[in-house]
Design a protein around this motif. Structure first.
Motif, PDB file in Angstrom:
ATOM      1  N   ASP A   1      -0.229  12.208  -3.018  1.00 47.84           N
ATOM      2  CA  ASP A   1      -0.594  11.251  -1.967  1.00 47.84           C
ATOM      3  C   ASP A   1      -1.787  10.386  -2.394  1.00 47.84           C
ATOM      4  O   ASP A   1      -2.414   9.735  -1.580  1.00 47.84           O
ATOM      5  N   LYS A   2      -2.081  10.377  -3.703  1.00 46.03           N
ATOM      6  CA  LYS A   2      -3.257   9.654  -4.197  1.00 46.03           C
ATOM      7  C   LYS A   2      -2.947   8.203  -4.552  1.00 46.03           C
ATOM      8  O   LYS A   2      -3.861   7.410  -4.767  1.00 46.03           O
ATOM      9  N   THR A   3      -1.658   7.862  -4.701  1.00 49.40           N
ATOM     10  CA  THR A   3      -1.288   6.503  -5.126  1.00 49.40           C
ATOM     11  C   THR A   3      -0.197   5.958  -4.206  1.00 49.40           C
ATOM     12  O   THR A   3       0.513   6.727  -3.539  1.00 49.40           O
ATOM     13  N   ASN A   4      -0.056   4.623  -4.207  1.00 48.24           N
ATOM     14  CA  ASN A   4       1.040   4.008  -3.441  1.00 48.24           C
ATOM     15  C   ASN A   4       2.383   4.494  -3.943  1.00 48.24           C
ATOM     16  O   ASN A   4       3.279   4.810  -3.161  1.00 48.24           O
ATOM     17  N   THR A   5       2.505   4.553  -5.290  1.00 49.57           N
ATOM     18  CA  THR A   5       3.768   5.017  -5.870  1.00 49.57           C
ATOM     19  C   THR A   5       4.109   6.410  -5.354  1.00 49.57           C
ATOM     20  O   THR A   5       5.234   6.648  -4.900  1.00 49.57           O
ATOM     21  N   GLY A   6       3.143   7.299  -5.433  1.00 54.58           N
ATOM     22  CA  GLY A   6       3.383   8.670  -5.002  1.00 54.58           C
ATOM     23  C   GLY A   6       3.745   8.741  -3.532  1.00 54.58           C
ATOM     24  O   GLY A   6       4.703   9.430  -3.143  1.00 54.58           O
ATOM     25  N   ARG A   7       3.002   7.992  -2.713  1.00 52.60           N
ATOM     26  CA  ARG A   7       3.265   8.028  -1.266  1.00 52.60           C
ATOM     27  C   ARG A   7       4.655   7.478  -0.952  1.00 52.60           C
ATOM     28  O   ARG A   7       5.363   8.009  -0.093  1.00 52.60           O
ATOM     29  N   GLU A   8       5.057   6.419  -1.670  1.00 48.42           N
ATOM     30  CA  GLU A   8       6.402   5.861  -1.418  1.00 48.42           C
ATOM     31  C   GLU A   8       7.492   6.852  -1.784  1.00 48.42           C
ATOM     32  O   GLU A   8       8.478   7.005  -1.062  1.00 48.42           O
TER      33      GLU A   8
END
Lengths: 452, 452
Positions: free
Chosen positions: B187-194
């Motif tokens: 949940d640390k990056t936009n990529t990860g959250r997406e």
């Protein structure tokens, strides 16, 4: 900038093992037969050892030639490197020079193959088909499995049950190298069956596993027994460590003021220290070198044990040995340094400690992991939990030197790597490791129960 | 009897990296900007790489000096040993001479520190405070953690989630060496959250983890990105392997007929092979040496991929690279050789394969573990699952030589040890390992989906 690693060309590897018994003022007392309590003779041992090993066990000559086949097998990983711990020195801000002899480069990851190889060789030469042994965390069992595979022997390992299930990876190594591995107590021996009858859930102990392996070997003519520490011939084989370290230090004009090793049964400590102790005993040492044996506070054999005859195993199959002992029924707490969880100690190391040549020190688990963490960050190498005791002692000596304004040359044995012990590091980092100090009443009870 | 190990004195370690681009008839095509699809310039890369690394990425000179600080850090474990596999030769009954360069002696247990060290050094020198990277099984992440610790940088590692939980021990190594480790997708990056929004249970992939690390580095001025394979500067750094091997073989009057390495992103294969390939390209090689790249049948980039431009990651943050690719959305099967599970390949290695200089071969999982078992029994060392692909290829060449009556000199890179992969050996011994062949329709679908 000094070199970080000091090489020894293969041609300069020692060609003889050094036997400290030749130089000891008081040689170790003889082993006694467990039944008659008379000194054991070669015949008493021939059921489980080949003649060459028995000869080395009682040898008094100073040097014993290493057979060519053993030198050739050693060459797979020896000479081992001697490192100068430059980053560690810098981190500690000490003017002490810290050197470590790294035995984790062996295929099994510890110093244990130094004795497993000659033991397999001599047994093969004697016509033996199979070796039986015990192992705790698996350093010795995996080393013997490898050596047996190289010399064409079968190998059966009785592995302390708690390690068999909790530390499965050295078991995998043994299987990969072709050994048969049983969780001890097993249903394969009378000893194992008796223990299981009393306690089907027994976690086992090194003392029980030794009894099982000795029983196995005594009952089959094609099978001998092999032990990975404690005995004189094992320490003899391990002296390649100290002899190489001497040559490596000499090549950079150094001689140690302090020699350090961790002490379980005495094999890696003896390996690094005995060649230097011999020089001291013969009056040939250029310095008044100190020898520090580092042991766990949870199993403080040298610091708190009794110096007397005791058995090496629970079932009293082994000869009686004069040594420091916590009592042969002593059950050490479950520290991660499995290789240091033994109630006894090499009779040679015990005698040298009793005579004041060796200074023992005991360290708690968290203090050792803390030292290992500093070491790993500085030197990169992740130490075995056993070896972390030697690191703790070395760091303490370096800090003390800083306080005193001295600049000693410190040599310690980094007996193995910790790649198979990372679960214990995870516990340490997460703050979940327990320190065990042995309560005096527990010790006294174990000693009383083990009186002979 | 020939020596089992060939030493190289520390003073003979190479002082420059070798850049094969100087000798390639067709140099690799330029990287293209993911947005504009124009060749990337230094400015495009400066958000995530220091100038020195960017310079090495596009360098055309044949040799680039290794900084003294890097040589000093290399000396912690280099020169690495070159072994003659005498027991393996004997077991195979071959007259081929088999040599292996053993990179498992580094503290992290693989060749990866050879590039982690200079990358940390150049970033520190450029004033960077922190590096972000990705890792699969953890070989690269642990190596960068160690190098960052040595040079005083913070380190954040995005570790593919399935490995984070199933292979926790390299995670422990990274923590021990002071790195921060996140399971990716995080949940640390936009990529990860997406990714998590679409699939909260996602196991992650190297492609996703690369996107997270690049995004992390691009967004913080004090942070750069580091990659452990594929890129030209990584292969450049790894050429210390082959240069040392050349000197070691020369010291026993040998030159390889066949050079072998396993291929994931190309870094250890490039490391061992490029110095010899350069000699061949310059017409200086004394033999018509063959170069064999060994890859998994489950992720057969060189043998079955397309040679074209593709992205290096799932989120299309990286430049487009001309290479063999299985498609940037390709999800390889869960083989144990985690370091070989990548859809793409170094553009240098890809070009050399496309031009017929390198012969690729693909091997199934069980055939590689079978080779690793034979090797471990003979040579003692337990290989990393990745390295087992090179062993399979070397054994096959040795057997073929026996059938043909030839006596080639075979050199392969044993890129790492398998002490942290023993669970996979346990599965292999118990007969529980699966072979994955990539179905043609799966491959075609991945390639079509990844068309650019």
């Amino acid at each position: 900038m000094p070199e970080r690693r000091i090489y020894l060309p293969p041609g300069k590897m020692p060609t003889a093992w050094y036997n400290v018994v030749a130089d000891m003022k008081t040689p170790p007392a003889p082993y006694l037969h467990p039944g008659t309590r008379q000194p054991v003779g070669p015949d008493d041992l021939s059921a489980i050892f080949p003649d060459a090993i028995i000869g080395q066990e009682v040898a008094t000559e100073r040097y014993i030639d290493i057979p060519g086949e053993v030198i050739d097998a050693y060459n797979q990983y020896r000479p081992s490197p001697l490192h100068r711990a430059l980053r560690l020195e810098q981190a500690l801000g000490t003017k002490a020079k810290i050197y470590y002899k790294y035995e984790g480069v062996s295929p099994a990851g510890s110093h244990k193959p130094n004795s497993a190889i000659p033991q397999a060789f001599y047994n093969k030469k004697a016509g033996i088909k199979r070796l039986a042994t015990e192992t705790g965390a698996g350093q010795w069992g995996s080393s013997l499995a490898l050596a047996c595979n190289w010399f064409g022997l079968e190998c059966t390992v009785y592995m302390v049950k708690v390690s068999y299930f909790q530390k499965p990876y050295r078991r995998t190594l043994m299987r990969l190298w072709g050994a048969e591995v049983f969780a001890s107590p097993s249903d394969k021996t009378n000893t194992g069956r008796e223990v299981l009858a009393q306690d089907p859930e027994s976690n086992g102990s090194l003392g029980i596993a030794i009894s099982e392996a000795v029983e196995d070997a005594a009952q089959r003519a094609d099978t001998n027994y092999a032990l990975g520490s404690v005995l004189n011939h094992v320490l003899l084989h391990q002296t390649v460590i100290g002899q190489e370290a001497y040559e490596q230090l000499k090549s950079v004009d150094e001689y140690p003021d302090i020699v350090i090793g961790c002490c379980g049964g005495g094999s890696n400590f003896g390996g690094i220290a005995l060649p230097f102790i011999g020089q001291k005993l013969r009056g040939e040492a250029p310095k008044a070198t100190r020898f520090v044996g580092a042991e766990p506070a949870a199993c403080p054999t040298l610091t708190r044990g009794e110096f007397r005859y005791d058995f090496g195993d629970v079932a009293k199959f082994t000869p009686l040995v004069e040594m420091y002992t916590l009592g042969h029924t002593f059950m050490p707490a479950g520290i991660h340094a499995g290789g240091l969880r033994y109630h006894g100690m090499s009779t040679i190391i015990s005698r040298l400690a009793h005579d004041g040549i060796i200074e023992p020190n005991a360290y708690t688990q968290n203090s050792c992991f803390s030292a290992a963490e500093i070491f790993a960050k500085c030197e990169g190498i992740v130490p075995a939990p056993e070896s972390s005791h030697a690191i703790r002692a070395a760091i303490d000596e370096a800090i003390l030197a800083k306080a005193k304004g001295t600049e000693p040359t410190i040599l310690f044995c980094l007996s193995g790597h910790g790649f198979l012990d990372l679960a214990s590091y995870e516990s340490y980092i997460d703050g979940n490791l327990t320190d065990f100090e042995l309560p005096e009443e527990t010790l006294q009870a174990a000693l009383a129960e083990s009186a002979i």
